[in-house]
Design a protein around this motif. Structure first.
Motif, PDB file in Angstrom:
ATOM      1  N   GLU A   1       0.784  -1.373  -0.033  1.00 56.28           N
ATOM      2  CA  GLU A   1       0.115   0.028  -0.159  1.00 56.28           C
ATOM      3  C   GLU A   1       0.880   1.375   0.033  1.00 56.28           C
ATOM      4  OE1 GLU A   1      -3.557   2.155   0.667  1.00 56.28           O
ATOM      5  OE2 GLU A   1      -3.076   0.269  -0.301  1.00 56.28           O
ATOM      6  N   TYR A   2       1.925   1.149   0.749  1.00 57.03           N
ATOM      7  CA  TYR A   2       2.861   2.276   0.859  1.00 57.03           C
ATOM      8  C   TYR A   2       3.561   2.488  -0.455  1.00 57.03           C
ATOM      9  CZ  TYR A   2       7.116   5.041   2.236  1.00 57.03           C
ATOM     10  OH  TYR A   2       8.074   5.928   2.157  1.00 57.03           O
TER      11      TYR A   2
ATOM     12  N   TRP B   1       3.908   6.058  -5.399  1.00 57.71           N
ATOM     13  CA  TRP B   1       3.977   6.161  -6.908  1.00 57.71           C
ATOM     14  C   TRP B   1       2.608   6.699  -7.258  1.00 57.71           C
ATOM     15  CZ3 TRP B   1       6.123   0.802  -8.444  1.00 57.71           C
ATOM     16  CH2 TRP B   1       7.501   0.777  -8.228  1.00 57.71           C
ATOM     17  N   GLY B   2       1.493   6.461  -6.620  1.00 56.22           N
ATOM     18  CA  GLY B   2       0.303   7.348  -7.193  1.00 56.22           C
ATOM     19  C   GLY B   2       0.435   8.777  -6.645  1.00 56.22           C
ATOM     20  N   GLN B   3       1.330   9.229  -5.949  1.00 58.05           N
ATOM     21  CA  GLN B   3       1.391  10.433  -5.432  1.00 58.05           C
ATOM     22  C   GLN B   3       0.394  11.028  -4.419  1.00 58.05           C
ATOM     23  OE1 GLN B   3       2.256  13.394  -8.561  1.00 58.05           O
ATOM     24  NE2 GLN B   3       4.073  12.204  -9.361  1.00 58.05           N
ATOM     25  N   TYR B   4      -0.198  10.007  -3.743  1.00 64.36           N
ATOM     26  CA  TYR B   4      -1.143  10.156  -2.612  1.00 64.36           C
ATOM     27  C   TYR B   4      -0.248  10.595  -1.412  1.00 64.36           C
ATOM     28  CZ  TYR B   4      -5.107   8.299  -5.251  1.00 64.36           C
ATOM     29  OH  TYR B   4      -5.931   8.078  -6.365  1.00 64.36           O
ATOM     30  N   TRP B   5       0.814  10.127  -1.204  1.00 63.57           N
ATOM     31  CA  TRP B   5       1.696  10.142  -0.183  1.00 63.57           C
ATOM     32  C   TRP B   5       3.133  10.793  -0.643  1.00 63.57           C
ATOM     33  CZ3 TRP B   5       2.154   5.717   3.709  1.00 63.57           C
ATOM     34  CH2 TRP B   5       0.954   5.327   4.225  1.00 63.57           C
TER      35      TRP B   5
ATOM     36  N   SER C   1      11.577  12.663   5.901  1.00 63.73           N
ATOM     37  CA  SER C   1      12.413  12.384   4.741  1.00 63.73           C
ATOM     38  C   SER C   1      11.708  11.864   3.481  1.00 63.73           C
ATOM     39  CB  SER C   1      13.335  11.281   5.266  1.00 63.73           C
ATOM     40  OG  SER C   1      12.679   9.854   5.722  1.00 63.73           O
ATOM     41  N   THR C   2      12.416  12.129   2.380  1.00 63.70           N
ATOM     42  CA  THR C   2      12.007  11.782   1.286  1.00 63.70           C
ATOM     43  C   THR C   2      12.446  10.374   0.880  1.00 63.70           C
ATOM     44  OG1 THR C   2      12.208  14.192   0.181  1.00 63.70           O
ATOM     45  CG2 THR C   2      12.075  12.293  -1.255  1.00 63.70           C
ATOM     46  N   ASP C   3      11.387   9.573   0.414  1.00 57.56           N
ATOM     47  CA  ASP C   3      11.598   8.304   0.311  1.00 57.56           C
ATOM     48  C   ASP C   3      12.167   8.036  -1.161  1.00 57.56           C
ATOM     49  OD1 ASP C   3      11.428   5.228  -0.338  1.00 57.56           O
ATOM     50  OD2 ASP C   3      10.275   5.239   1.583  1.00 57.56           O
ATOM     51  N   GLY C   4      13.083   7.105  -1.707  1.00 57.09           N
ATOM     52  CA  GLY C   4      13.599   6.707  -2.707  1.00 57.09           C
ATOM     53  C   GLY C   4      12.521   6.558  -3.610  1.00 57.09           C
ATOM     54  N   LEU C   5      11.300   5.766  -3.078  1.00 56.20           N
ATOM     55  CA  LEU C   5      10.259   5.531  -4.078  1.00 56.20           C
ATOM     56  C   LEU C   5       9.626   6.601  -4.799  1.00 56.20           C
ATOM     57  CD1 LEU C   5       8.617   2.824  -1.769  1.00 56.20           C
ATOM     58  CD2 LEU C   5       9.572   2.322  -3.765  1.00 56.20           C
ATOM     59  N   GLU C   6       9.708   8.001  -4.042  1.00 54.83           N
ATOM     60  CA  GLU C   6       9.354   9.052  -4.701  1.00 54.83           C
ATOM     61  C   GLU C   6       9.906   9.448  -6.206  1.00 54.83           C
ATOM     62  OE1 GLU C   6       7.904  12.571  -2.358  1.00 54.83           O
ATOM     63  OE2 GLU C   6       9.293  11.850  -0.912  1.00 54.83           O
ATOM     64  N   VAL C   7      11.146   9.008  -6.255  1.00 58.16           N
ATOM     65  CA  VAL C   7      11.970   9.092  -7.499  1.00 58.16           C
ATOM     66  C   VAL C   7      11.922   7.799  -8.353  1.00 58.16           C
ATOM     67  CG1 VAL C   7      13.074  11.121  -6.777  1.00 58.16           C
ATOM     68  CG2 VAL C   7      13.979   8.924  -6.526  1.00 58.16           C
ATOM     69  N   TYR C   8      10.975   6.975  -7.920  1.00 54.23           N
ATOM     70  CA  TYR C   8      11.144   5.669  -8.443  1.00 54.23           C
ATOM     71  C   TYR C   8      12.229   4.885  -8.657  1.00 54.23           C
ATOM     72  CZ  TYR C   8       6.846   7.877 -10.351  1.00 54.23           C
ATOM     73  OH  TYR C   8       5.556   8.796 -10.490  1.00 54.23           O
TER      74      TYR C   8
END
Length: 284
Positions: free
Chosen positions: A68-69, A74-78, A85-92
């Motif tokens: 879910e996280y 990736w859906g930019q809900y979070w 801290s910015t998660d690496g998932l934010e930049v795929y």
């Protein structure tokens, strides 16, 4: 022949040997008992379904919370922000560690426990566990692709000691899900009796509500049929009059209701929720 003196000496030797043997016998027996250290008397050899079912449900919720996280990022809900801290998932940028934990939770912390309950002698518990296994396997193969299923959870000697199970394709996994759901529905409909227990509060999803579990089973079946492209069968299921879950009875595990939630608990709180909103409304 032995003389009298020799006979006395012989008898004394025999008596001495007998006394020595009698003296060491308790020591030998005591050693056998005290050195038997291969079994831990404080370690349970088995368990009960009412104890194992909730642990399997929590493990599944935590694994799905990880997914879910990822989907929320990736859906930019979070997103990250001031003080977060910015998660690496934010930049795929997905690393193995981002999904390894969910894999371990799914198999070691959930499926292993659910499989124990499903193989037990309590059919209602088994039906609930089997439905949860279907949900988790379906999510696993959607997320990872090929996964162990047909040979999974068979590491015990009684199960064949399969320590390196083969990976099944998503098509093979999906083909096994509908029969599992049908078996679970029959198990859930087992009448309660002196020998058949019905779960209560230990069922963390529906607190033993069989109608909700049947609706959950029907909803999973609908989802699987749609994902397989079997739209005619899906339409027939929808028209059959069976119940499905929705916003009023989502299949979820609640963490610390009414209290402060950690980030991990927030992730898991919304899973394993399944809703009809996941399906197209015009299945034909």
């Amino acid at each position: 022949m032995l003389n009298i003196t020799g006979m006395k000496l012989y008898n004394k030797i025999n008596k001495g040997l007998m006394l020595a043997l009698l003296a060491i016998a308790p020591i030998v027996i005591s050693c056998e008992k005290s050195l038997d250290i291969n079994e831990n008397p404080n370690s349970a050899k088995t368990s009960k379904p009412e104890l194992v079912l909730p642990t399997g449900q929590v493990g599944a919720a935590l694994a799905m919370g990880d997914w879910e996280y990822i989907g929320s990022m990736w859906g930019q809900y979070w997103t990250g922000g001031p003080g977060v801290s910015t998660d690496g998932l934010e930049v795929y940028n997905m690393l193995g560690i981002a999904v390894e934990r969910s894999w371990t939770r799914a198999y070691a912390l959930s499926l292993a426990d659910l499989d124990f309950v499903a193989k037990g002698n309590q059919p209602i518990y088994a039906g609930m566990a089997r439905i949860s296994m279907v949900h988790l396997y379906q999510m696993l193969t959607d997320f990872f692709g090929d996964i162990p299923m047909s040979e999974a959870l068979k590491g015990a000697i009684s199960d064949g000691s399969v320590l390196t199970p083969k990976y099944d394709t998503p098509e093979e996994v999906y083909a096994r899900l509908i029969p599992m759901i049908d078996q679970a529905i029959l198990e859930l409909q087992t009448p309660e009796s002196n020998s058949v227990k019905k779960p209560g509060a230990e069922d963390l999803i529906y607190a033993g509500d069989i109608d909700n579990w049947l609706a959950f089973a029907n909803t999973l079946k609908l989802k699987v049929l749609v994902r397989q492209g079997k739209f005619t069968e899906a339409k027939s299921l929808m028209d059959s009059g069976v119940d499905f879950i929705g916003d009023s009875n989502p299949a979820g595990v609640k963490f610390n209701p009414g209290g402060a939630l950690s980030q991990a608990q927030c992730r898991a709180r919304s899973r394993p929720v399944v809703s009809l909103r996941e399906y197209p409304g015009n299945v034909t």
